[in-house]
Design a protein around this motif. Structure first.
Motif, PDB file in Angstrom:
ATOM      1  N   LEU A  19     -44.226  31.467  73.296  1.00 57.09           N
ATOM      2  CA  LEU A  19     -44.075  32.900  73.531  1.00 57.09           C
ATOM      3  C   LEU A  19     -45.226  33.673  72.880  1.00 57.09           C
ATOM      4  N   GLU A  20     -45.449  34.889  73.352  1.00 53.27           N
ATOM      5  CA  GLU A  20     -46.623  35.672  72.938  1.00 53.27           C
ATOM      6  C   GLU A  20     -46.668  35.972  71.437  1.00 53.27           C
ATOM      7  N   ASP A  21     -45.508  36.063  70.797  1.00 54.35           N
ATOM      8  CA  ASP A  21     -45.488  36.405  69.371  1.00 54.35           C
ATOM      9  C   ASP A  21     -45.350  35.174  68.472  1.00 54.35           C
ATOM     10  N   GLU A  22     -45.535  33.980  69.033  1.00 47.90           N
ATOM     11  CA  GLU A  22     -45.355  32.750  68.262  1.00 47.90           C
ATOM     12  C   GLU A  22     -46.688  32.102  67.890  1.00 47.90           C
ATOM     13  N   ARG A  23     -46.666  31.385  66.753  1.00 51.40           N
ATOM     14  CA  ARG A  23     -47.818  30.597  66.306  1.00 51.40           C
ATOM     15  C   ARG A  23     -47.466  29.114  66.363  1.00 51.40           C
ATOM     16  N   VAL A  24     -48.472  28.304  66.630  1.00 54.15           N
ATOM     17  CA  VAL A  24     -48.277  26.860  66.764  1.00 54.15           C
ATOM     18  C   VAL A  24     -48.878  26.134  65.558  1.00 54.15           C
ATOM     19  N   LEU A  25     -48.118  25.186  65.034  1.00 54.49           N
ATOM     20  CA  LEU A  25     -48.591  24.325  63.948  1.00 54.49           C
ATOM     21  C   LEU A  25     -48.900  22.947  64.513  1.00 54.49           C
ATOM     22  N   ILE A  26     -50.111  22.463  64.226  1.00 52.00           N
ATOM     23  CA  ILE A  26     -50.483  21.109  64.638  1.00 52.00           C
ATOM     24  C   ILE A  26     -50.715  20.285  63.381  1.00 52.00           C
ATOM     25  N   LEU A  27     -49.950  19.205  63.235  1.00 53.35           N
ATOM     26  CA  LEU A  27     -50.121  18.293  62.105  1.00 53.35           C
ATOM     27  C   LEU A  27     -51.270  17.352  62.461  1.00 53.35           C
ATOM     28  N   ILE A  30     -42.810  19.401  58.420  1.00 46.24           N
ATOM     29  CA  ILE A  30     -42.687  20.043  59.734  1.00 46.24           C
ATOM     30  C   ILE A  30     -41.440  20.918  59.786  1.00 46.24           C
ATOM     31  N   SER A  31     -40.333  20.380  59.289  1.00 43.68           N
ATOM     32  CA  SER A  31     -39.074  21.123  59.291  1.00 43.68           C
ATOM     33  C   SER A  31     -39.203  22.420  58.506  1.00 43.68           C
ATOM     34  N   SER A  32     -39.912  22.358  57.384  1.00 40.20           N
ATOM     35  CA  SER A  32     -40.091  23.546  56.545  1.00 40.20           C
ATOM     36  C   SER A  32     -40.893  24.625  57.264  1.00 40.20           C
ATOM     37  N   TYR A  33     -41.922  24.226  57.986  1.00 44.81           N
ATOM     38  CA  TYR A  33     -42.734  25.196  58.733  1.00 44.81           C
ATOM     39  C   TYR A  33     -41.987  25.717  59.964  1.00 44.81           C
ATOM     40  N   GLN A  34     -41.219  24.833  60.589  1.00 41.69           N
ATOM     41  CA  GLN A  34     -40.416  25.266  61.731  1.00 41.69           C
ATOM     42  C   GLN A  34     -39.431  26.338  61.306  1.00 41.69           C
ATOM     43  N   ASP A  35     -38.897  26.193  60.101  1.00 46.83           N
ATOM     44  CA  ASP A  35     -37.939  27.167  59.577  1.00 46.83           C
ATOM     45  C   ASP A  35     -38.591  28.532  59.318  1.00 46.83           C
ATOM     46  N   LYS A  36     -39.923  28.544  59.223  1.00 47.59           N
ATOM     47  CA  LYS A  36     -40.660  29.794  59.029  1.00 47.59           C
ATOM     48  C   LYS A  36     -41.134  30.386  60.357  1.00 47.59           C
ATOM     49  N   GLY A  37     -40.674  29.781  61.453  1.00 46.45           N
ATOM     50  CA  GLY A  37     -40.973  30.351  62.765  1.00 46.45           C
ATOM     51  C   GLY A  37     -42.112  29.702  63.522  1.00 46.45           C
ATOM     52  N   PHE A  38     -42.733  28.659  62.944  1.00 47.31           N
ATOM     53  CA  PHE A  38     -43.821  27.990  63.650  1.00 47.31           C
ATOM     54  C   PHE A  38     -43.281  27.090  64.760  1.00 47.31           C
ATOM     55  N   ILE A  39     -44.014  27.028  65.864  1.00 47.29           N
ATOM     56  CA  ILE A  39     -43.716  26.100  66.947  1.00 47.29           C
ATOM     57  C   ILE A  39     -44.554  24.850  66.713  1.00 47.29           C
ATOM     58  N   PHE A  43     -44.062   3.426  70.103  1.00 48.75           N
ATOM     59  CA  PHE A  43     -44.907   3.375  68.921  1.00 48.75           C
ATOM     60  C   PHE A  43     -44.863   4.716  68.180  1.00 48.75           C
ATOM     61  N   PHE A  44     -43.662   5.055  67.724  1.00 49.43           N
ATOM     62  CA  PHE A  44     -43.432   6.295  66.985  1.00 49.43           C
ATOM     63  C   PHE A  44     -42.105   6.173  66.253  1.00 49.43           C
ATOM     64  N   MET A  45     -41.840   7.108  65.335  1.00 46.53           N
ATOM     65  CA  MET A  45     -40.538   7.156  64.665  1.00 46.53           C
ATOM     66  C   MET A  45     -39.745   8.308  65.279  1.00 46.53           C
ATOM     67  N   THR A  46     -38.532   8.015  65.732  1.00 44.02           N
ATOM     68  CA  THR A  46     -37.733   9.006  66.454  1.00 44.02           C
ATOM     69  C   THR A  46     -37.580  10.303  65.672  1.00 44.02           C
ATOM     70  N   PHE A  47     -37.281  10.201  64.381  1.00 45.91           N
ATOM     71  CA  PHE A  47     -37.136  11.389  63.547  1.00 45.91           C
ATOM     72  C   PHE A  47     -38.369  11.583  62.660  1.00 45.91           C
ATOM     73  N   GLY A  48     -39.507  11.063  63.129  1.00 43.63           N
ATOM     74  CA  GLY A  48     -40.769  11.195  62.404  1.00 43.63           C
ATOM     75  C   GLY A  48     -41.795  11.883  63.273  1.00 43.63           C
ATOM     76  N   ASP A  49     -42.850  11.128  63.688  1.00 40.90           N
ATOM     77  CA  ASP A  49     -43.914  11.739  64.482  1.00 40.90           C
ATOM     78  C   ASP A  49     -43.484  12.062  65.912  1.00 40.90           C
ATOM     79  N   ASN A  50     -42.259  11.718  66.276  1.00 40.19           N
ATOM     80  CA  ASN A  50     -41.740  12.073  67.599  1.00 40.19           C
ATOM     81  C   ASN A  50     -41.202  13.504  67.645  1.00 40.19           C
ATOM     82  N   LEU A  51     -40.975  14.118  66.477  1.00 42.39           N
ATOM     83  CA  LEU A  51     -40.375  15.454  66.421  1.00 42.39           C
ATOM     84  C   LEU A  51     -41.403  16.529  66.760  1.00 42.39           C
ATOM     85  N   ALA A  52     -41.081  17.360  67.734  1.00 37.79           N
ATOM     86  CA  ALA A  52     -41.965  18.457  68.119  1.00 37.79           C
ATOM     87  C   ALA A  52     -41.243  19.353  69.116  1.00 37.79           C
TER      88      ALA A  52
END
Length: 291
Positions: A20-28, A125-134, A148-157
């Motif tokens: 959305l227009e008012d959202e910021r994206v976090l890339i790990l 990631i969870s901490s930043y998501q809680d601050k409104g980051f996508i 080749f990923f962890m379901t509750f690890g690098d798969n979360l997005a």
């Protein structure tokens, strides 16, 4: 080149339609090619003011990856946060190991502390998501099909811009979108330990007939066989094998197409079967979903 340009434009539209227009994206970012490409795609779609890069620095993090993420941030002129997490993953596993009354975790072997790095990133990631980051995910199609990923690890997005692209396709996109040569040419790695390479991990999986869920010891003879498997592997051969499996070709046909041995192809088949079980398992399921 035209194919890659069209693909970049499609992904840009996908990102714009989700964020959305008012959202910021976090890339790990990791200093590797996948996160580099995702960051550049998000930059092209949203502009520099709406993206943020985050890098988790571990005890074993090699200097070249720190340099890569700093170069990426400089190229895009975007904020980069480096989180000093040295030793924290080992502490985390030791706490679980000491608290658990079953022998589930083992801090003395390489596997559990390594995987914990992915788990700890999830907490960030969870901490930043809680601050409104996508959160933008960096999984590609090769990793998806191999599990080749962890379901509750690098798969979360929240969204995954390159999960429809095989590794070799991501590499082609990287050349077009501006990823630096040293990032494209370096061996793919999760960075869980020094000198770790994804192709080596996949070789262990092929030998094991699936992901290594619990720590196990490999004999000298087994390791020699695993490293022989690794020498046979390349992203081109793996992707070609996966594409041929989708087309339901026989092992003999895939041998001719890829140059891989039947034993390796059989191992990849077993890995993809187990990955399919993981992928098809619904998460966040409740009785409300069933109504």
């Amino acid at each position: 080149m035209q194919k890659e340009i069209e693909e970049i434009e499609k992904i840009e539209e996908f990102i714009k339609s989700y964020v959305l227009e008012d959202e910021r994206v976090l890339i790990l970012v990791s200093g590797g090619i996948d996160s580099d490409v995702v960051a550049r795609l998000c930059y092209k779609a949203l502009g520099k003011d709406r993206i943020k890069l985050l890098f988790v620095k571990e005890t074993e993090t090699e200097a070249k990856f720190v340099k890569n993420v700093k170069n990426l941030a400089e190229d895009l002129e975007v904020p980069l946060t480096i989180v000093p997490f040295e030793g924290k993953s080992m502490e985390f596993i030791k706490v679980l190991e000491q608290a658990e009354n079953e022998p589930i975790f083992n801090s003395r072997l390489i596997l559990d502390p390594a995987k914990a790095k992915c788990s700890m990133r999830s907490a960030i990631i969870s901490s930043y998501q809680d601050k409104g980051f996508i959160i933008a995910g960096c999984t590609n199609l090769t990793e998806y099909e191999l599990g080749f990923f962890m379901t509750f690890g690098d798969n979360l997005a929240h969204f995954k811009p390159i999960e429809h692209l095989y590794k070799t396709e991501v590499i082609q996109l990287a050349k077009e979108i501006g990823t630096r040569k040293e990032v494209i040419e370096q061996p793919a790695t999760s960075g869980f330990w020094r000198k770790q390479e994804d192709l080596e991990d996949i070789a262990f999986w092929i030998f094991n007939q699936g992901p290594i869920m619990k720590a196990r010891k490999f004999s000298k003879e087994e390791k020699e066989e695993i490293f022989k498997i690794k020498e046979e592997l390349s992203w081109e051969k793996i992707d070609n094998c996966l594409k041929n499996l989708k087309e339901k070709k026989t092992i003999e046909e895939i041998e001719k197409e890829t140059g891989l041995s039947a034993k390796i192809i059989e191992g990849i088949i077993q890995i993809t079967k187990k990955a399919k079980q993981y992928r098809n398992r619904k998460i966040m399921l409740s009785m409300r979903n069933e109504k």
